[in-house]
Design an enzyme around this catalytic site. Structure first.
Site, PDB file in Angstrom:
ATOM      1  N   ASN A 150      18.598  25.309  34.788  1.00 42.70           N
ATOM      2  CA  ASN A 150      19.276  26.611  34.668  1.00 42.70           C
ATOM      3  C   ASN A 150      19.156  27.251  33.283  1.00 42.70           C
ATOM      4  O   ASN A 150      19.018  28.463  33.165  1.00 42.70           O
ATOM      5  CB  ASN A 150      20.745  26.491  35.079  1.00 42.70           C
ATOM      6  CG  ASN A 150      21.530  25.567  34.188  1.00 42.70           C
ATOM      7  OD1 ASN A 150      21.029  24.540  33.740  1.00 42.70           O
ATOM      8  ND2 ASN A 150      22.765  25.927  33.903  1.00 42.70           N
ATOM      9  N   GLU A 247      26.605  15.107  31.634  1.00 40.75           N
ATOM     10  CA  GLU A 247      27.162  16.472  31.716  1.00 40.75           C
ATOM     11  C   GLU A 247      26.838  16.994  33.097  1.00 40.75           C
ATOM     12  O   GLU A 247      25.680  17.270  33.405  1.00 40.75           O
ATOM     13  CB  GLU A 247      26.529  17.371  30.644  1.00 40.75           C
ATOM     14  CG  GLU A 247      26.773  16.933  29.215  1.00 40.75           C
ATOM     15  CD  GLU A 247      28.238  16.964  28.835  1.00 40.75           C
ATOM     16  OE1 GLU A 247      29.024  17.691  29.467  1.00 40.75           O
ATOM     17  OE2 GLU A 247      28.610  16.233  27.914  1.00 40.75           O
ATOM     18  N   CYS A 281      26.442  26.382  34.228  1.00 44.14           N
ATOM     19  CA  CYS A 281      27.496  25.424  34.596  1.00 44.14           C
ATOM     20  C   CYS A 281      28.866  25.924  34.167  1.00 44.14           C
ATOM     21  O   CYS A 281      29.877  25.490  34.698  1.00 44.14           O
ATOM     22  CB  CYS A 281      27.206  24.061  33.979  1.00 44.14           C
ATOM     23  SG  CYS A 281      26.935  24.170  32.195  1.00 44.14           S
ATOM     24  N   GLU A 460      29.263  16.196  24.215  1.00 40.89           N
ATOM     25  CA  GLU A 460      28.132  16.540  23.358  1.00 40.89           C
ATOM     26  C   GLU A 460      28.649  17.474  22.264  1.00 40.89           C
ATOM     27  O   GLU A 460      29.813  17.844  22.266  1.00 40.89           O
ATOM     28  CB  GLU A 460      27.039  17.229  24.181  1.00 40.89           C
ATOM     29  CG  GLU A 460      26.459  16.338  25.265  1.00 40.89           C
ATOM     30  CD  GLU A 460      25.311  16.990  26.022  1.00 40.89           C
ATOM     31  OE1 GLU A 460      25.312  18.224  26.167  1.00 40.89           O
ATOM     32  OE2 GLU A 460      24.411  16.252  26.469  1.00 40.89           O
TER      33      GLU A 460
HETATM   34  P1  NDP Z   1      19.721  17.816  39.198  1.00 41.58           P
HETATM   35  O1  NDP Z   1      20.778  16.790  39.076  1.00 41.58           O
HETATM   36  O2  NDP Z   1      19.049  17.983  40.489  1.00 41.58           O
HETATM   37  O3  NDP Z   1      18.574  17.566  38.141  1.00 41.58           O
HETATM   38  C1  NDP Z   1      18.809  17.445  36.745  1.00 41.58           C
HETATM   39  C2  NDP Z   1      17.661  16.684  36.116  1.00 41.58           C
HETATM   40  O4  NDP Z   1      17.676  15.346  36.606  1.00 41.58           O
HETATM   41  C3  NDP Z   1      16.289  17.236  36.476  1.00 41.58           C
HETATM   42  O5  NDP Z   1      15.414  17.054  35.390  1.00 41.58           O
HETATM   43  C4  NDP Z   1      15.910  16.365  37.644  1.00 41.58           C
HETATM   44  O6  NDP Z   1      14.530  16.349  37.874  1.00 41.58           O
HETATM   45  C5  NDP Z   1      16.433  15.028  37.197  1.00 41.58           C
HETATM   46  N1  NDP Z   1      16.645  14.056  38.250  1.00 41.58           N
HETATM   47  C6  NDP Z   1      16.841  14.259  39.570  1.00 41.58           C
HETATM   48  N2  NDP Z   1      16.962  13.072  40.219  1.00 41.58           N
HETATM   49  C7  NDP Z   1      16.876  12.106  39.282  1.00 41.58           C
HETATM   50  C8  NDP Z   1      16.927  10.680  39.325  1.00 41.58           C
HETATM   51  N3  NDP Z   1      17.082  10.016  40.445  1.00 41.58           N
HETATM   52  N4  NDP Z   1      16.801   9.999  38.162  1.00 41.58           N
HETATM   53  C9  NDP Z   1      16.645  10.659  36.994  1.00 41.58           C
HETATM   54  N5  NDP Z   1      16.556  11.999  36.903  1.00 41.58           N
HETATM   55  C10 NDP Z   1      16.684  12.727  38.020  1.00 41.58           C
HETATM   56  O7  NDP Z   1      20.394  19.171  38.701  1.00 41.58           O
HETATM   57  P2  NDP Z   1      19.760  20.618  38.725  1.00 41.58           P
HETATM   58  O8  NDP Z   1      18.476  20.612  37.941  1.00 41.58           O
HETATM   59  O9  NDP Z   1      19.764  21.115  40.114  1.00 41.58           O
HETATM   60  O10 NDP Z   1      20.803  21.423  37.838  1.00 41.58           O
HETATM   61  C11 NDP Z   1      21.938  22.008  38.327  1.00 41.58           C
HETATM   62  C12 NDP Z   1      23.149  21.155  38.075  1.00 41.58           C
HETATM   63  O11 NDP Z   1      23.300  20.920  36.682  1.00 41.58           O
HETATM   64  C13 NDP Z   1      24.443  21.816  38.500  1.00 41.58           C
HETATM   65  O12 NDP Z   1      25.254  20.893  39.168  1.00 41.58           O
HETATM   66  C14 NDP Z   1      25.077  22.221  37.192  1.00 41.58           C
HETATM   67  O13 NDP Z   1      26.487  22.343  37.237  1.00 41.58           O
HETATM   68  C15 NDP Z   1      24.658  21.120  36.306  1.00 41.58           C
HETATM   69  N6  NDP Z   1      24.739  21.524  34.918  1.00 41.58           N
HETATM   70  C16 NDP Z   1      25.722  20.978  34.138  1.00 41.58           C
HETATM   71  C17 NDP Z   1      25.868  21.383  32.826  1.00 41.58           C
HETATM   72  C18 NDP Z   1      26.911  20.766  31.941  1.00 41.58           C
HETATM   73  O14 NDP Z   1      26.811  20.953  30.730  1.00 41.58           O
HETATM   74  N7  NDP Z   1      27.887  20.057  32.457  1.00 41.58           N
HETATM   75  C19 NDP Z   1      24.988  22.422  32.249  1.00 41.58           C
HETATM   76  C20 NDP Z   1      23.999  22.908  33.171  1.00 41.58           C
HETATM   77  C21 NDP Z   1      23.885  22.476  34.450  1.00 41.58           C
HETATM   78  P3  NDP Z   1      13.886  17.382  38.953  1.00 41.58           P
HETATM   79  O15 NDP Z   1      14.299  18.724  38.600  1.00 41.58           O
HETATM   80  O16 NDP Z   1      12.466  17.128  38.753  1.00 41.58           O
HETATM   81  O17 NDP Z   1      14.410  16.921  40.282  1.00 41.58           O
END
Ligand code: NDP
Length: 480
Positions: A150, A247, A281, A460
């Site tokens: 995002n 996070e 988020c 963080e």
């Molecule tokens: P995901 O959890 O799908 O993915 C996050 C990252 O983790 C990506 O790089 C993804 O790779 C990777 N990933 C997925 N599966 C695995 C695994 N089994 N092992 C290790 N890494 C993995 O989240 P999104 O990318 O869809 O992001 C949206 C989410 O992030 C929302 O829930 C949002 O709220 C949260 N978010 C939280 C924030 C915070 O500060 N708390 C800030 C921003 C977002 P790939 O994309 O290749 O699948």
């Protein structure tokens, strides 16, 4: 067609398997890049390089590491336009937003932690006439950083910068959905950093991400992403006793009391709901408005939301661009349908937008406001992460605190009131890691950042990040 490379041991290299995944421009719904489909072999090469670089990087001294990181700051600033356009192309967000927020924040992350490390100090505890204790904080070793789609470069650098500043070497993976600016950053770093200090491996979460999380020589994982993924990562990392910072997701409340600065609250509520297509988020997705002003606020809010322009991310007048991907667009549609089934009334929006010409295959969705949903229904409980908000009236302070807290998430909250006592009371009682009063997204990088409950573990930002990326050791010296 742009072909991205991994960045391993200071070099831009293809994935070991030779396989690539399609990178899609969501504003046009067209493939524009080939993203390395990396596997365990690439991760192993990255870990080997990071291990070899650790000794000299960790012993370089804070000032020299500061100097390296400040060179990255300069390079990001010089490439602002190129990076902003790339971020927009990959993610669908407006170019103006990437230019004003994402990319400047990426360079600020490096600048902040490059300078923070120069001021980082640890504690000493004097036991009078008996002993002196002092705390050593040393870098951990090879750390893993995994970030979402995002705010791609913004969140990627938010992890990498403190990890490197503290003297660790890094194996990082951006989201495979938006890897372009991380690749451009690796081109920059290849000119600046010693080989192996930073390694960027592109690929799927379940394959590349999993290989990073489960690698025995990566001893700390900093992850930002969805709660389900965080749970999965914790299951792998916890029995290996890795340091973990998670996070995760949110379902943030926006609480508007009738004694607020009305115009400011109204304007900011539009921003906090729909900036970056609601894909932040920290966006508020549950708006609670006190009854005395509810009808007026609702009417004015809906009017303002109807005025939001959605379309070509390159045009300055469009406040919203495209949704990040087709599956995400479908997820948003699913939740709008669910909201209707749960008794919600769509006050505005609720549908895909069909643009013309080159953008006709793009993923656009109307900013959507829904009324009439129970505070505990699924639509008000599950994270949609798109341009969809619910609006609900409330009577009393206690009642709205219950609504705000009626969620498994606890990331951020937004409270609007001019009563100082109430501001303190409510901020204290809402169970979120961040509470903004009479503002939104006002960030001081020194403050602790993170969520409670299912929104994460750890914090963080500022010293918190530097403490996470170092291991504390107490040395106790007995006085004779
Ligand atoms: P995901 O959890 O799908 O993915 C996050 C990252 O983790 C990506 O790089 C993804 O790779 C990777 N990933 C997925 N599966 C695995 C695994 N089994 N092992 C290790 N890494 C993995 O989240 P999104 O990318 O869809 O992001 C949206 C989410 O992030 C929302 O829930 C949002 O709220 C949260 N978010 C939280 C924030 C915070 O500060 N708390 C800030 C921003 C977002 P790939 O994309 O290749 O699948």
């Amino acid at each position: 067609m742009i072909t991205l490379s991994n960045y391993i041991n200071g070099k831009l290299v293809p994935p070991a398997s030779g396989n690539y995944i399609d990178g899609v421009d969501p504003s046009r719904g067209k493939v524009f890049s080939k993203v390395p489909d990396s596997d365990e072999k690439d991760v192993q090469a990255a870990v080997d390089a990071a291990k070899a670089a650790f000794e000299s990087w960790s012993n370089l001294g804070n000032e020299k590491r500061h100097d390296y990181l400040m060179k990255i700051v300069e390079a990001i600033e010089m490439n602002l336009e190129k990076l902003a356009k790339a971020e927009s192309l990959d993610n669908g967000k407006p170019v103006w937003l990437a230019t004003e927020v994402d990319i400047p924040r990426a360079s600020s992350n490096f600048k902040f932690f490059a300078t923070a490390i120069m001021h980082f100090a640890s504690e000493a505890h004097n036991m009078e006439n008996t002993a002196i204790n002092y705390t050593l904080r040393r870098p951990i070793g090879v750390v893993g950083c995994i970030s979402p789609w995002n705010l791609p470069l913004y969140l990627f650098t938010w992890k990498i910068a403190p990890a490197l500043a503290a003297g660790n070497t890094v194996v990082a993976k951006p989201s495979e959905i938006t890897p372009y600016t991380a690749f451009l950053l690796s081109e920059i770093c290849a000119e600046i950093l010693p080989p192996g200090v930073l390694n960027i491996v592109h690929g799927l979460g379940g394959k590349t991400g999993n290989a990073i999380v489960s690698h025995p020589e990566i001893t700390a994982i900093s992850f930002t992403g969805g709660t389900k993924t965080g749970e999965h990562i914790a299951r792998i990392a916890a029995p290996m006793f890795k340091k973990l910072s998670l996070e995760l997701g949110g379902k943030n409340p926006t609480v508007i009391f009738d004694d607020c600065d009305y115009e400011h609250a109204l304007k900011t509520a539009v921003r906090s709901s729909f900036t970056n297509q609601g894909e932040i988020c920290l966006c508020g997705s549950r708006i609670f408005v006190q009854k005395k002003i509810y009808e007026k606020f609702k009417t004015d809010f809906v009017q303002k939301v109807k005025e939001i322009k959605v379309g070509d991310p390159n045009h300055r007048e469009n406040y919203m661009g495209a949704i990040v991907s087709k599956p995400h667009l479908e997820k948003i549609e699913y939740y709008v349908d669910l909201a209707k089934k749960e008794g919600g009334k769509i006050l505005t929006g609720g549908k895909r937008i069909q643009l013309e010409g080159e953008f006709s295959e793009g993923y656009y969705f109307e900013p959507t406001v829904i009324e009439g949903l129970a505070f505990d229904c699924k639509t008000n409980q599950e994270e949609i992460f798109g341009p969809v908000v619910s609006i609900t009236p409330f009577d009393a302070e206690e009642e709205v605190i219950n609504y705000a807290n009626a969620s498994v998430y606890g990331l951020a909250a937004n409270v609007w009131t001019l009563d100082l006592n109430r501001a303190h009371r409510v901020a204290e009682k809402i169970k979120t890691g961040i509470v903004w009063v009479n503002c939104w997204l006002l960030r001081d990088l020194r403050t602790p950042f993170g969520g409670m409950k299912s929104s994460g573990v750890g914090r963080e930002g500022g010293w918190e990040a530097l403490k996470f990326f170092t291991e504390a050791k107490n040395v106790c010296i007995k006085l004779s």
